[in-house]
Design a protein around this motif. Structure first.
Motif, PDB file in Angstrom:
ATOM      1  N   VAL A 125       0.827  -1.216   0.000  1.00 42.54           N
ATOM      2  CA  VAL A 125       0.000   0.000   0.000  1.00 42.54           C
ATOM      3  C   VAL A 125       0.860   1.264   0.000  1.00 42.54           C
ATOM      4  N   LEU A 126       2.039   1.200   0.613  1.00 39.48           N
ATOM      5  CA  LEU A 126       2.952   2.340   0.546  1.00 39.48           C
ATOM      6  C   LEU A 126       3.331   2.632  -0.898  1.00 39.48           C
ATOM      7  N   ASP A 127       3.634   1.577  -1.642  1.00 35.04           N
ATOM      8  CA  ASP A 127       4.021   1.732  -3.039  1.00 35.04           C
ATOM      9  C   ASP A 127       2.825   2.155  -3.901  1.00 35.04           C
ATOM     10  N   THR A 128       1.704   1.467  -3.743  1.00 31.12           N
ATOM     11  CA  THR A 128       0.528   1.740  -4.563  1.00 31.12           C
ATOM     12  C   THR A 128       0.000   3.151  -4.358  1.00 31.12           C
ATOM     13  N   CYS A 129       0.032   3.640  -3.134  1.00 27.13           N
ATOM     14  CA  CYS A 129      -0.513   4.963  -2.813  1.00 27.13           C
ATOM     15  C   CYS A 129       0.530   6.072  -2.883  1.00 27.13           C
ATOM     16  N   GLY A 130       1.722   5.755  -3.365  1.00 23.48           N
ATOM     17  CA  GLY A 130       2.754   6.773  -3.525  1.00 23.48           C
ATOM     18  C   GLY A 130       3.250   7.350  -2.219  1.00 23.48           C
ATOM     19  N   LEU A 131       3.281   6.511  -1.178  1.00 21.22           N
ATOM     20  CA  LEU A 131       3.651   6.991   0.154  1.00 21.22           C
ATOM     21  C   LEU A 131       5.069   6.621   0.574  1.00 21.22           C
ATOM     22  N   GLY A 151      -5.168   7.839   4.084  1.00 24.12           N
ATOM     23  CA  GLY A 151      -6.533   7.359   4.254  1.00 24.12           C
ATOM     24  C   GLY A 151      -6.877   6.249   3.283  1.00 24.12           C
ATOM     25  N   LEU A 152      -6.461   6.401   2.033  1.00 26.75           N
ATOM     26  CA  LEU A 152      -6.688   5.343   1.043  1.00 26.75           C
ATOM     27  C   LEU A 152      -5.881   4.094   1.384  1.00 26.75           C
ATOM     28  N   ALA A 153      -4.656   4.287   1.835  1.00 28.45           N
ATOM     29  CA  ALA A 153      -3.798   3.144   2.174  1.00 28.45           C
ATOM     30  C   ALA A 153      -4.397   2.325   3.313  1.00 28.45           C
ATOM     31  N   GLN A 154      -4.922   3.008   4.340  1.00 32.89           N
ATOM     32  CA  GLN A 154      -5.498   2.248   5.455  1.00 32.89           C
ATOM     33  C   GLN A 154      -6.772   1.531   5.041  1.00 32.89           C
ATOM     34  N   ALA A 155      -7.503   2.101   4.063  1.00 30.47           N
ATOM     35  CA  ALA A 155      -8.699   1.416   3.559  1.00 30.47           C
ATOM     36  C   ALA A 155      -8.327   0.158   2.782  1.00 30.47           C
ATOM     37  N   MET A 156      -7.151   0.174   2.155  1.00 30.26           N
ATOM     38  CA  MET A 156      -6.705  -0.954   1.331  1.00 30.26           C
ATOM     39  C   MET A 156      -5.918  -2.002   2.097  1.00 30.26           C
ATOM     40  N   ILE A 157      -5.560  -1.710   3.336  1.00 28.92           N
ATOM     41  CA  ILE A 157      -4.572  -2.536   4.035  1.00 28.92           C
ATOM     42  C   ILE A 157      -5.003  -3.991   4.179  1.00 28.92           C
ATOM     43  N   GLY A 158      -6.288  -4.242   4.283  1.00 28.10           N
ATOM     44  CA  GLY A 158      -6.770  -5.611   4.428  1.00 28.10           C
ATOM     45  C   GLY A 158      -7.060  -6.305   3.109  1.00 28.10           C
ATOM     46  N   ASP A 159      -6.651  -5.698   1.995  1.00 30.85           N
ATOM     47  CA  ASP A 159      -6.895  -6.233   0.649  1.00 30.85           C
ATOM     48  C   ASP A 159      -8.380  -6.516   0.421  1.00 30.85           C
ATOM     49  N   PRO A 160      -9.246  -5.500   0.631  1.00 34.48           N
ATOM     50  CA  PRO A 160     -10.691  -5.732   0.535  1.00 34.48           C
ATOM     51  C   PRO A 160     -11.156  -5.865  -0.908  1.00 34.48           C
ATOM     52  N   GLU A 161     -12.252  -6.586  -1.081  1.00 32.25           N
ATOM     53  CA  GLU A 161     -12.885  -6.685  -2.400  1.00 32.25           C
ATOM     54  C   GLU A 161     -13.674  -5.423  -2.724  1.00 32.25           C
ATOM     55  N   LEU A 162     -14.083  -4.696  -1.677  1.00 33.92           N
ATOM     56  CA  LEU A 162     -14.906  -3.502  -1.829  1.00 33.92           C
ATOM     57  C   LEU A 162     -14.266  -2.335  -1.099  1.00 33.92           C
ATOM     58  N   LEU A 163     -14.129  -1.201  -1.803  1.00 38.40           N
ATOM     59  CA  LEU A 163     -13.672   0.041  -1.185  1.00 38.40           C
ATOM     60  C   LEU A 163     -14.842   1.021  -1.136  1.00 38.40           C
ATOM     61  N   ILE A 164     -15.088   1.602   0.031  1.00 37.81           N
ATOM     62  CA  ILE A 164     -16.123   2.615   0.201  1.00 37.81           C
ATOM     63  C   ILE A 164     -15.431   3.913   0.602  1.00 37.81           C
ATOM     64  N   LEU A 165     -15.492   4.907  -0.281  1.00 37.66           N
ATOM     65  CA  LEU A 165     -14.735   6.147  -0.119  1.00 37.66           C
ATOM     66  C   LEU A 165     -15.702   7.323  -0.039  1.00 37.66           C
ATOM     67  N   ASP A 166     -15.685   8.031   1.082  1.00 39.44           N
ATOM     68  CA  ASP A 166     -16.611   9.143   1.302  1.00 39.44           C
ATOM     69  C   ASP A 166     -15.902  10.466   1.034  1.00 39.44           C
ATOM     70  N   GLU A 167     -16.285  11.136  -0.052  1.00 38.32           N
ATOM     71  CA  GLU A 167     -15.691  12.421  -0.442  1.00 38.32           C
ATOM     72  C   GLU A 167     -14.163  12.360  -0.398  1.00 38.32           C
TER      73      GLU A 167
END
Length: 241
Positions: A125-131, A151-167
């Protein structure tokens, strides 16, 4: 009982309803989202987008109705349904006194990861999110754009099938805005994404489908390709009667 993964829709919402006292925030919302879709929940501020997302994630119980995530009912199987999703609220509750990597390790542990799985997933997630250039920085020192990336990285950390992003792009400057939009488009290549926004251009650029919400009701639910003029459709759907 959970359906076969080959036939299962990622999200099924059935007559979701949410009231706060006498105020109705969401009224009889029903929709289905298939695997691989990027769906934009579009509406004015206060339309009910965030409340709908919070019900899907389990942060708010519905007053009536229900929903399932990857075949798991959010009321009957809340823990299992949450295993399949990653959530980025509008104001991500980051810990300013932690370094980026330490925060993501902490979030990975909360998701149940252990040992080498934590290192591998945090690195990804560090690499994917440019962090990666900011991995050792205190979160308190990050710009708004980099905080959104965390914020995006922590949402992805568990390798979820679904991402829910609020604004997810709130408060970003034009350069940061394009970076985050590109990142979300990339994420949507191998997972389902629901994002809420009040920006029409955002839906046009990132989404395959739009759900327009106003005064807690779903007014439009269509693929972007079937909407000739999104601006006019939005105005018509949100016109006060």
């Amino acid at each position: 009982m959970v359906e076969s993964s080959e036939r299962m829709s990622m999200v099924v919402a059935e007559h979701l309803h949410k009231t706060f006292g006498r105020f109705t925030a969401v009224k009889d919302a029903s929709f289905t989202i298939e695997k691989g879709e990027i769906v934009g929940f579009l509406g004015p501020n206060g339309a009910g987008k965030t409340t709908t997302m919070k019900m899907l994630t389990g942060y708010l119980p519905p007053t009536a109705g229900t929903a399932s995530i990857a075949g798991w009912d959010i009321l009957d199987n809340p823990v299992e349904s949450r295993r399949h999703l990653g959530y980025m609220p509008e104001n991500v509750p980051l810990y300013d006194d932690m370094r980026v990597t330490d925060y993501l390790i902490y979030r990975a542990r909360l998701k149940g990861l252990r040992g080498s799985d934590i290192r591998q997933r945090v690195g990804y997630v560090l690499d994917t999110c440019g962090l990666d250039p900011k991995r050792k920085n205190l979160i308190s020192t990050l710009s708004k754009g980099y905080r959104q990336r965390v914020g995006l990285a922590q949402a992805m950390i568990g390798d979820p099938e679904l991402l829910i992003l609020d604004e997810p792009t709130t408060g970003l400057d034009p350069n940061q805005l394009e970076d985050i939009r590109a990142l979300i488009r990339e994420m949507g290549k191998d997972r389902t994404v629901i994002l809420s926004t009040h920006i029409l251009q955002e839906v046009k650029q990132m989404c395959s489908r739009v759900v327009i919400i106003d005064h807690g009701e779903i007014k439009v639910d269509k693929p972007i390709s079937e909407i000739e003029n999104l601006e006019e459709t939005f105005k018509e759907a949100t016109r006060n009667e």
